[in-house]
Design a protein around this motif. Structure first.
Motif, short mmCIF file in Angstrom:
data_model
loop_
_atom_site.label_atom_id
_atom_site.label_comp_id
_atom_site.label_asym_id
_atom_site.label_seq_id
_atom_site.Cartn_x
_atom_site.Cartn_y
_atom_site.Cartn_z
N HIS A 24 0.87 -1.14 0.04
CA HIS A 24 -0.08 -0.06 -0.04
C HIS A 24 1.03 1.08 0.05
O HIS A 24 1.90 1.40 0.65
CB HIS A 24 -0.87 0.03 1.32
CG HIS A 24 -1.84 -1.13 1.16
ND1 HIS A 24 -3.16 -0.90 0.58
CD2 HIS A 24 -1.82 -2.44 1.61
CE1 HIS A 24 -3.79 -2.21 0.55
NE2 HIS A 24 -3.00 -2.87 1.21
N CYS A 25 0.47 2.29 -1.02
CA CYS A 25 1.27 3.48 -0.73
C CYS A 25 1.13 4.00 0.78
O CYS A 25 0.04 3.98 1.05
CB CYS A 25 0.30 4.56 -1.78
SG CYS A 25 1.10 6.30 -1.45
N GLU A 26 2.12 4.34 1.10
CA GLU A 26 2.41 5.05 2.61
C GLU A 26 1.53 6.12 2.84
O GLU A 26 0.91 6.51 4.10
CB GLU A 26 3.87 5.52 2.98
CG GLU A 26 4.78 4.24 3.04
CD GLU A 26 6.05 4.56 3.15
OE1 GLU A 26 6.51 5.63 3.25
OE2 GLU A 26 7.02 3.81 3.21
N SER A 27 1.30 6.87 1.79
CA SER A 27 0.42 8.33 1.91
C SER A 27 -1.28 7.95 1.61
O SER A 27 -1.97 8.30 2.64
CB SER A 27 1.02 9.34 1.01
OG SER A 27 0.31 10.40 1.19
N CYS A 28 -1.49 7.44 0.56
CA CYS A 28 -2.98 7.21 0.14
C CYS A 28 -3.44 5.84 0.35
O CYS A 28 -4.72 5.79 0.10
CB CYS A 28 -3.01 7.69 -0.87
SG CYS A 28 -2.69 6.84 -2.42
N ARG A 29 -2.56 4.81 0.64
CA ARG A 29 -2.98 3.54 0.69
C ARG A 29 -3.54 2.89 -0.45
O ARG A 29 -3.99 1.56 -0.30
CB ARG A 29 -4.21 3.33 1.99
CG ARG A 29 -3.88 3.59 3.43
CD ARG A 29 -5.03 3.83 4.40
NE ARG A 29 -5.95 2.76 4.16
CZ ARG A 29 -6.16 1.77 5.13
NH1 ARG A 29 -5.37 1.67 6.02
NH2 ARG A 29 -7.07 1.05 4.93
N THR A 30 -3.25 3.35 -1.77
CA THR A 30 -3.70 2.86 -2.84
C THR A 30 -2.83 1.57 -2.90
O THR A 30 -1.60 1.46 -2.40
CB THR A 30 -3.83 3.49 -4.07
OG1 THR A 30 -4.64 2.77 -5.35
CG2 THR A 30 -2.71 4.01 -4.61
N PHE A 31 -2.74 0.56 -3.93
CA PHE A 31 -1.87 -0.28 -4.19
C PHE A 31 -0.77 0.16 -5.08
O PHE A 31 -1.00 0.90 -6.03
CB PHE A 31 -2.47 -1.66 -4.94
CG PHE A 31 -3.47 -2.35 -4.21
CD1 PHE A 31 -2.94 -3.04 -3.02
CD2 PHE A 31 -4.67 -2.58 -4.54
CE1 PHE A 31 -3.88 -3.70 -2.21
CE2 PHE A 31 -5.66 -3.38 -3.74
CZ PHE A 31 -5.08 -3.97 -2.68
N LEU A 58 5.85 5.09 -2.32
CA LEU A 58 4.76 6.27 -2.56
C LEU A 58 4.29 6.21 -3.96
O LEU A 58 4.78 5.89 -4.97
CB LEU A 58 5.41 7.67 -2.61
CG LEU A 58 5.36 8.65 -1.34
CD1 LEU A 58 6.00 9.96 -1.59
CD2 LEU A 58 4.08 8.42 -0.69
N CYS A 59 2.88 5.94 -4.28
CA CYS A 59 2.29 5.69 -5.70
C CYS A 59 2.67 7.01 -6.50
O CYS A 59 3.18 8.06 -5.97
CB CYS A 59 0.97 5.58 -5.47
SG CYS A 59 -0.08 7.11 -5.17
N GLN A 60 2.35 6.88 -7.74
CA GLN A 60 2.65 7.77 -8.69
C GLN A 60 1.90 9.04 -8.55
O GLN A 60 2.66 10.17 -8.48
CB GLN A 60 2.12 7.46 -10.19
CG GLN A 60 3.09 6.04 -10.77
CD GLN A 60 2.46 5.47 -11.86
OE1 GLN A 60 1.26 5.09 -11.74
NE2 GLN A 60 2.88 5.53 -12.85
N LEU A 61 0.78 9.06 -7.99
CA LEU A 61 -0.11 10.49 -7.76
C LEU A 61 0.48 11.08 -6.45
O LEU A 61 0.59 12.15 -6.71
CB LEU A 61 -1.49 9.93 -7.46
CG LEU A 61 -2.12 9.75 -8.76
CD1 LEU A 61 -3.77 9.06 -8.50
CD2 LEU A 61 -2.25 10.93 -9.78
N CYS A 62 0.65 10.23 -5.58
CA CYS A 62 1.34 10.83 -4.30
C CYS A 62 2.83 11.47 -4.43
O CYS A 62 3.04 12.64 -3.88
CB CYS A 62 1.12 9.97 -3.16
SG CYS A 62 -0.50 9.68 -2.30
N ALA A 63 3.60 10.98 -5.47
CA ALA A 63 4.73 11.28 -5.68
C ALA A 63 4.75 12.50 -6.80
O ALA A 63 6.04 13.20 -6.70
CB ALA A 63 5.54 10.31 -6.15
ZN LIG Z 1 -0.38 7.15 -2.87
#
Ligand SMILES: [Zn+2]
Ligand SMILES: [Zn+2]
Lengths: 198, 198
Positions: free
Chosen positions: B55-62, B67-72
């Motif tokens: 899970h992305c540490e920030s938004c919890r998506t897979f 960090l996922c692409q959107l959060c990064a």
């Molecule tokens: Zn994220």
């Protein structure tokens, strides 16, 4: 906006027949959320099966052994040989409990337009088995479709020189129907009422 | 009468949601007959995804990154935070082209009967993000179901002390409907007409 690996997983699931983009997405998220262990096991068995499962040397069904369980069995009547289109048809006939012989799997039916001729269906190998005279009856259990009938007709003609008895599974099977979708009871009757070619 | 490995493959495919015994059998035979290479690739990506996707540490998506692409991304408006139930909802909203903020994925909705409370949905982590005052508006885009509404209500109450503006995605989404099945146009309108809580 899925991560590259999740997108690759969704794409990978689309090799499965009947699985479109939405289904693949639902499957991928389900496995990631709820059943990673089951998915790992699926990955493992997929890899092993694609590597190790080949065709039985004798009947051409799928098997990881050179001889499948039925061909290797000493409990079957080796005088009866039943010709089917697909490995799934063997399961359907076994479940009817009306047959104790051996099988031969064509892996399809004659379809010149798709380049599928006698060679692709292993018919030379089937004919070879008739030469040693062990088989006394050849039961043609191809599907009750136009292509299945044509394939049965071709095999019947090809086997005439060997003096083997050739029969066609009875048409209790609904015309146009596929063998593996028929219930056991109908299939049992179709086997019992098989008609010997005149 | 499938070989042990083929039977294991059929059983393995049943971990997929919506796949019963007949479908699993059809899939297994299809892969063995027609697409062994595709099946090997599926095995490979399944194994890698189950191991590496977290899970992305920030938004919890897979995501396979911490960090996922959107959060990064540096191109998103970090003042807007949209709360959704599932990673698939992010895709649906992105496709509507009406949102340029960040997301928070609950991974479900409140369901006391199934033991799913605020903690299981990461709501303490969501609340934490409101403390640093960077987020100025929290958009609640949980499903328009009874459970989705209850979850939105809970988050709204929990975030009141932070003085953040809280809005609910507009009900252009058909009542009782699931977010990911809604077309982009409806979803765009639902986002544009979001109603600020009084
Ligand atoms: Zn994220
Ligand atoms: Zn065999």
């Amino acid at each position: 906006m899925f991560s590259p690996l999740v997108a690759e997983l969704i794409q990978g699931l689309r090799v499965l027949p009947g699985v479109g983009p939405k289904s693949a997405q639902r499957m991928a998220l389900y496995l990631l959320e709820r059943n990673r262990q089951g998915a790992q096991q699926l990955a493992d068995v997929l890899a092993r099966a694609m590597l190790d499962v080949q065709h039985c040397e004798s009947c051409r069904t799928f098997s990881e052994q050179s001889l499948c369980q039925l061909c290797a069995s000493t409990a079957r009547d080796t005088q009866l040989l039943c010709v089917v289109e697909s490995p799934a048809d063997i399961l359907a006939i076994e479940q009817s409990g009306s047959f104790n012989g051996l099988y031969f799997v064509l892996g399809g039916h004659l379809s010149p337009i798709d380049g599928i001729g006698p060679h692709e269906l292993g018919i030379p190998q089937l004919i070879n088995r008739l030469k040693n005279k062990e088989v006394t009856e050849l039961i043609l259990a191809t599907n009750a479709t136009v292509e299945g009938e044509a394939t049965a007709h071709y095999i019947r003609e090809s086997s005439k020189v060997f003096g083997v008895k050739v029969s066609r599974i009875a048409h209790g099977v609904p015309l146009g129907g596929e063998l593996e979708t028929v219930d056991s009871h109908t299939l049992a009757r179709a086997l019992n009422q098989r008609q010997r070619y005149a």
